[in-house]
Design a protein around this motif. Sequence first.
Motif, PDB file in Angstrom:
ATOM      1  N   VAL A   1      58.442  55.196   5.872  1.00 17.01           N
ATOM      2  CA  VAL A   1      58.263  53.851   6.422  1.00 17.01           C
ATOM      3  C   VAL A   1      58.960  53.707   7.770  1.00 17.01           C
ATOM      4  O   VAL A   1      58.369  53.201   8.735  1.00 17.01           O
ATOM      5  CB  VAL A   1      58.780  52.801   5.423  1.00 17.01           C
ATOM      6  CG1 VAL A   1      58.720  51.402   6.052  1.00 17.01           C
ATOM      7  CG2 VAL A   1      57.953  52.833   4.146  1.00 17.01           C
ATOM      8  N   LYS A   2      60.206  54.161   7.860  1.00 19.83           N
ATOM      9  CA  LYS A   2      60.993  53.941   9.071  1.00 19.83           C
ATOM     10  C   LYS A   2      60.773  55.005  10.137  1.00 19.83           C
ATOM     11  O   LYS A   2      60.895  54.718  11.333  1.00 19.83           O
ATOM     12  CB  LYS A   2      62.479  53.877   8.704  1.00 19.83           C
ATOM     13  CG  LYS A   2      62.862  52.677   7.848  1.00 19.83           C
ATOM     14  CD  LYS A   2      62.593  51.366   8.566  1.00 19.83           C
ATOM     15  CE  LYS A   2      63.074  50.165   7.758  1.00 19.83           C
ATOM     16  NZ  LYS A   2      62.782  48.886   8.450  1.00 19.83           N
ATOM     17  N   VAL A   3      60.462  56.239   9.734  1.00 19.51           N
ATOM     18  CA  VAL A   3      60.317  57.327  10.704  1.00 19.51           C
ATOM     19  C   VAL A   3      58.854  57.547  11.073  1.00 19.51           C
ATOM     20  O   VAL A   3      58.494  57.593  12.249  1.00 19.51           O
ATOM     21  CB  VAL A   3      60.929  58.638  10.149  1.00 19.51           C
ATOM     22  CG1 VAL A   3      60.748  59.770  11.156  1.00 19.51           C
ATOM     23  CG2 VAL A   3      62.416  58.443   9.846  1.00 19.51           C
TER      24      VAL A   3
ATOM     25  N   ALA B   1      61.699  48.278  -1.603  1.00 22.12           N
ATOM     26  CA  ALA B   1      60.529  47.822  -0.850  1.00 22.12           C
ATOM     27  C   ALA B   1      60.663  46.353  -0.461  1.00 22.12           C
ATOM     28  O   ALA B   1      60.377  45.972   0.683  1.00 22.12           O
ATOM     29  CB  ALA B   1      59.259  48.045  -1.675  1.00 22.12           C
ATOM     30  N   PHE B   2      61.108  45.516  -1.389  1.00 21.85           N
ATOM     31  CA  PHE B   2      61.310  44.103  -1.069  1.00 21.85           C
ATOM     32  C   PHE B   2      62.367  43.942   0.020  1.00 21.85           C
ATOM     33  O   PHE B   2      62.235  43.090   0.908  1.00 21.85           O
ATOM     34  CB  PHE B   2      61.705  43.325  -2.322  1.00 21.85           C
ATOM     35  CG  PHE B   2      60.540  42.855  -3.140  1.00 21.85           C
ATOM     36  CD1 PHE B   2      59.640  41.935  -2.630  1.00 21.85           C
ATOM     37  CD2 PHE B   2      60.340  43.318  -4.438  1.00 21.85           C
ATOM     38  CE1 PHE B   2      58.561  41.489  -3.375  1.00 21.85           C
ATOM     39  CE2 PHE B   2      59.263  42.890  -5.195  1.00 21.85           C
ATOM     40  CZ  PHE B   2      58.372  41.971  -4.665  1.00 21.85           C
TER      41      PHE B   2
ATOM     42  N   ILE C   1      63.589  57.152  -2.932  1.00 21.10           N
ATOM     43  CA  ILE C   1      64.056  56.155  -1.966  1.00 21.10           C
ATOM     44  C   ILE C   1      64.231  56.788  -0.590  1.00 21.10           C
ATOM     45  O   ILE C   1      63.867  56.197   0.439  1.00 21.10           O
ATOM     46  CB  ILE C   1      65.364  55.516  -2.451  1.00 21.10           C
ATOM     47  CG1 ILE C   1      65.097  54.628  -3.682  1.00 21.10           C
ATOM     48  CG2 ILE C   1      66.015  54.689  -1.344  1.00 21.10           C
ATOM     49  CD1 ILE C   1      66.340  54.027  -4.290  1.00 21.10           C
ATOM     50  N   VAL C   2      64.781  58.010  -0.549  1.00 18.67           N
ATOM     51  CA  VAL C   2      64.918  58.723   0.726  1.00 18.67           C
ATOM     52  C   VAL C   2      63.540  58.948   1.353  1.00 18.67           C
ATOM     53  O   VAL C   2      63.346  58.748   2.562  1.00 18.67           O
ATOM     54  CB  VAL C   2      65.652  60.057   0.516  1.00 18.67           C
ATOM     55  CG1 VAL C   2      65.602  60.905   1.792  1.00 18.67           C
ATOM     56  CG2 VAL C   2      67.102  59.811   0.124  1.00 18.67           C
ATOM     57  N   MET C   3      62.572  59.376   0.542  1.00 25.16           N
ATOM     58  CA  MET C   3      61.215  59.577   1.046  1.00 25.16           C
ATOM     59  C   MET C   3      60.615  58.266   1.541  1.00 25.16           C
ATOM     60  O   MET C   3      59.894  58.231   2.545  1.00 25.16           O
ATOM     61  CB  MET C   3      60.339  60.177  -0.053  1.00 25.16           C
ATOM     62  CG  MET C   3      60.733  61.584  -0.470  1.00 25.16           C
ATOM     63  SD  MET C   3      60.603  62.780   0.875  1.00 25.16           S
ATOM     64  CE  MET C   3      58.834  62.759   1.159  1.00 25.16           C
TER      65      MET C   3
END
Length: 231
Positions: free
Chosen positions: A22-24, A104-105, A15-17
Motif C-alpha cells: 500500500v505505502k511503497v 486497514a482501517f 501486516i508488513v506485506m
Amino acid sequence: MRNPTTVFNAVLFPIVMMLMFVKVFGGAFSVGDDYIDYATPGLLVMAISYGLGATSAAVNDDMTKGIINRFKTMDVSRGAMMTGHVVVTTVRCLVACAAIVAVAFAMGFDPAASALDWLGVLGLVLLLSFSTSWLTVALGLAAKSVESAGFATVPLIMLPFLSSAFVPADTMGAGVRQFAEYQPFTPIIETLRGLLAGNPSSGDAITALAWCVGLALVGYLWAVSSFKKRA
C-alpha cells in the motif's frame, strides 16, 4: 498459546506485506479506487495462506516423533489430532485477518459493506481457513520430513500473488492472466472485494464457495487416508 512465535509471525508478515504494497507500491497501480480498498481483500487471503506452513510442519512433527503412538493407547478419537490442528489453524487465520482489517482501517480503509455483507466476509474467511487447513494437514501427513512438509505449502502461499489480490487479472500478460482468472483464490478475493464494496457478485460467490468446499473435501479425504496409512 504454547506457540506465540508462530502466531506472531502469522500476524506480522501479512501486516508488513500490507504496508509494503500500500505505502511503497500502491501509487504505481491504477485500480480505480483507493488502493487500500482494493488490496485489503487480497491481503485477507494472503494472511490465511501465509500461516499454513507452520501447521503442515507441526502435523508432520507429530507423526515422526511418536506422539501419535501415545495417543493410540489413550481413549482419544483417532481424528482428534487432525481436527485439533484444523481448529488451531482456523483460529490463527481469523486472528491474522482481524489484525489486517484493524490495520486497514488505520490506513484509511473505507468499506461500503452492510452488516449482512460483513457476515458474508466473516463466513467466507472462516470457510477458506477451514478448507485450506484440511488441505495443509493432508500435506503434512503426506510429507516425508518436517522440512518437506513446510515446503509443500509454498504453492498455497504463492497463489495470492498470482491472483487479482494486488492488481486486476486483466492487466497481466498472456498465460499469467488466464492462470490468475481460473485459480481458486481469485474468485474468493473477488467475492470478498464485492462484499466489502457492498456490491457482491453471485457468480463469483458461487465459484468461491465451490472452490472452498472442493478444497475441504479433497483435504479431508486425503488427510484421513494418509493418517490411516501412517498411524
